[in-house]
Design a protein around this motif. Structure first.
Motif, short mmCIF file in Angstrom:
data_model
loop_
_atom_site.label_atom_id
_atom_site.label_comp_id
_atom_site.label_asym_id
_atom_site.label_seq_id
_atom_site.Cartn_x
_atom_site.Cartn_y
_atom_site.Cartn_z
N ASP A 1 -14.90 18.45 5.83
CA ASP A 1 -14.83 18.27 4.38
C ASP A 1 -13.80 17.20 4.02
N ASP A 2 -12.63 17.27 4.65
CA ASP A 2 -11.56 16.30 4.35
C ASP A 2 -11.97 14.89 4.76
N ALA A 3 -12.65 14.78 5.91
CA ALA A 3 -13.10 13.47 6.36
C ALA A 3 -14.12 12.89 5.38
N GLY A 4 -15.01 13.73 4.88
CA GLY A 4 -15.98 13.26 3.90
C GLY A 4 -15.31 12.76 2.64
N ARG A 5 -14.32 13.51 2.15
CA ARG A 5 -13.60 13.08 0.95
C ARG A 5 -12.82 11.79 1.18
N ALA A 6 -12.35 11.59 2.42
CA ALA A 6 -11.58 10.38 2.75
C ALA A 6 -12.47 9.18 3.03
N GLY A 7 -13.78 9.39 3.07
CA GLY A 7 -14.70 8.29 3.37
C GLY A 7 -14.83 7.98 4.84
N VAL B 1 -4.12 9.16 7.85
CA VAL B 1 -5.11 10.20 7.55
C VAL B 1 -6.19 10.24 8.62
N ARG B 2 -6.66 9.09 9.04
CA ARG B 2 -7.74 9.05 10.03
C ARG B 2 -7.30 9.66 11.36
N HIS B 3 -6.12 9.33 11.82
CA HIS B 3 -5.64 9.87 13.09
C HIS B 3 -5.34 11.36 12.99
N VAL B 4 -4.86 11.80 11.83
CA VAL B 4 -4.63 13.23 11.64
C VAL B 4 -5.95 13.98 11.72
N LEU B 5 -6.97 13.48 11.05
CA LEU B 5 -8.25 14.18 11.02
C LEU B 5 -8.89 14.23 12.40
N LYS B 6 -8.88 13.13 13.12
CA LYS B 6 -9.46 13.18 14.46
C LYS B 6 -8.65 14.11 15.35
N SER B 7 -7.34 14.09 15.21
CA SER B 7 -6.50 14.97 16.02
C SER B 7 -6.78 16.44 15.70
N ARG B 8 -7.01 16.73 14.43
CA ARG B 8 -7.37 18.10 14.05
C ARG B 8 -8.67 18.53 14.74
N ALA C 1 -2.57 6.04 4.52
CA ALA C 1 -3.04 7.08 3.62
C ALA C 1 -4.33 6.77 2.89
N HIS C 2 -4.87 5.57 3.06
CA HIS C 2 -6.05 5.18 2.28
C HIS C 2 -7.17 4.64 3.18
N PRO C 3 -7.69 5.47 4.10
CA PRO C 3 -8.70 4.97 5.04
C PRO C 3 -10.05 4.66 4.41
N GLY C 4 -10.30 5.19 3.22
CA GLY C 4 -11.58 4.93 2.56
C GLY C 4 -11.55 3.74 1.64
N ALA C 5 -10.47 2.97 1.63
CA ALA C 5 -10.35 1.84 0.72
C ALA C 5 -11.44 0.79 0.99
N ALA C 6 -11.88 0.16 -0.07
CA ALA C 6 -12.85 -0.94 0.06
C ALA C 6 -12.12 -2.16 0.61
N VAL C 7 -12.54 -2.64 1.76
CA VAL C 7 -11.90 -3.79 2.39
C VAL C 7 -12.96 -4.80 2.80
N ARG C 8 -12.55 -6.03 2.87
CA ARG C 8 -13.44 -7.08 3.36
C ARG C 8 -12.59 -8.27 3.80
N VAL C 9 -13.17 -9.11 4.62
CA VAL C 9 -12.48 -10.31 5.06
C VAL C 9 -12.46 -11.31 3.91
N ARG C 10 -11.31 -11.83 3.64
CA ARG C 10 -11.13 -12.80 2.56
C ARG C 10 -10.74 -14.16 3.14
N PRO C 11 -11.05 -15.23 2.43
CA PRO C 11 -10.69 -16.56 2.92
C PRO C 11 -9.19 -16.67 3.20
N GLY C 12 -8.87 -17.28 4.31
CA GLY C 12 -7.48 -17.50 4.66
C GLY C 12 -6.80 -16.34 5.34
#
Length: 315
Positions: A225-231, A192-199, A14-25
């Motif tokens: 519009d939804d994809a933009g809001r989801a990042g 969310v991402r798979h729903v939007l692409k499927s739409r 449900a959170h495809p626009g979350a800020a993510v990064r590789v962390r140590p370990g």
């Protein structure tokens, strides 16, 4: 392969626009999910750096490396690089074959799912180069493997490519059912991402099959519009371009009648773009942002695929 819930929700939830990064370990599996998320956001250079490391660093489990190859292939294919993607999908298939079998993963993060993903990716590569026969054979093989190890995500991807192959065959009516099935599976998954692409895939199939242009246009605009809001910038530009195609290909009079329903929204503060040129402009603006998030290989592939000038602004 049980990543933290936050990373899993970003990659397949449900959170495809979350800020993510590789962390140590971080484990290899977690780093792969970071790359999946970055790619969905259109941050292709950052994703490629993570995926390249997973393909070259010692000690990465074969199943994770297989997923890394297939994911990098998907990102290259999204930018128009079908030949480059085909080589990476082939690498993914070899790595998946070498990976020891493990328990099935609900989101398809296991070795068996990597093999299905690689086969489906190779089929998509074949579709992209117009090779109908090989695409069908690869899809049949992937589908047989998916029946033995069911998971929603590989099944959704199979539905997308089945629809694309039907469209390549000029059999738009046959594209609607697999696109609809993919959408239903994606909605059940909560991704969310798979729903939007499927739409988007479903709307395009409906449009080509003769569905109501106004309804198809409204769905594509809504998905963009939804994809933009989801990042999810990786989905914004194809939805905008597809919407422009709907307008340009609509029968005489149909567009005028259906456009009237959207007038109020177009006058709103963040109103929807109206007309094919404005939608193409919005799509190209998104492409410009994505080009700035690509590595040199990805940038070249996207420029070549879209016929973009070398001096298109990169922001």
């Amino acid at each position: 392969m049980s990543p933290p819930a936050g990373i899993r929700a970003a990659a397949f939830g449900a959170h495809p626009g979350a800020a993510v990064r590789v962390r140590p370990g971080m484990s290899g599996a977690d780093r792969w999910l970071v790359a999946v998320t970055l790619g969905g956001q259109g941050r292709y250079a950052a994703a490629a750096a993570v995926l390249d490391d997973l393909l070259t660093a010692p000690g990465v489990p074969p199943a994770v490396a297989a997923h890394a190859a297939v994911t990098l292939a998907a990102h290259r294919r999204q930018l128009g690089g079908h030949a480059v993607a085909r080589r990476l999908d082939a690498v993914g298939l070899r790595l998946a074959a070498a990976a020891p079998p493990g328990p099935p993963d609900p989101d398809g993060a296991d070795a068996s799912a990597a093999r299905i993903d690689a086969l489906t990716g190779l089929a998509a590569d074949a579709v992209g180069t117009g090779a109908v026969g090989p695409a069908q054979r690869l899809l049949d093989t992937a589908a047989a493997a998916a029946e033995r190890r069911p998971s929603w995500r590989p099944a959704v991807r199979l539905g997308w490519v089945r629809a694309e192959l039907a469209l390549l065959r000029s059999d738009a009516a046959a594209a609607v059912a697999p696109a609809r099935t993919a959408l239903e599976l994606a909605e059940e998954s909560g991704s969310v991402r798979h729903v939007l692409k499927s739409r988007i895939v479903h709307a395009v199939a409906r449009g080509v099959a003769g569905g109501d242009p106004g309804e198809v246009l409204a769905e594509l605009d809504s998905a963009a519009d939804d994809a933009g809001r989801a990042g999810l910038l990786s989905l914004v530009w194809p939805a905008r371009y597809a919407a422009a195609d709907v307008i340009e290909n609509a029968p005489n009079g149909v567009w005028t009648a259906n456009e009237s329903a959207a007038r109020t929204a177009q006058r709103s503060v963040n109103g929807r773009t109206s007309g094919a040129p404005r939608r193409r402009h919005a799509g190209t603006a998104t492409v410009s942002v994505i080009l700035g998030r690509c590595d040199p290989v990805g940038r070249r592939l996207m420029r070549e695929a879209l016929g973009l000038p070398a001096l298109l602004p990169v922001t």
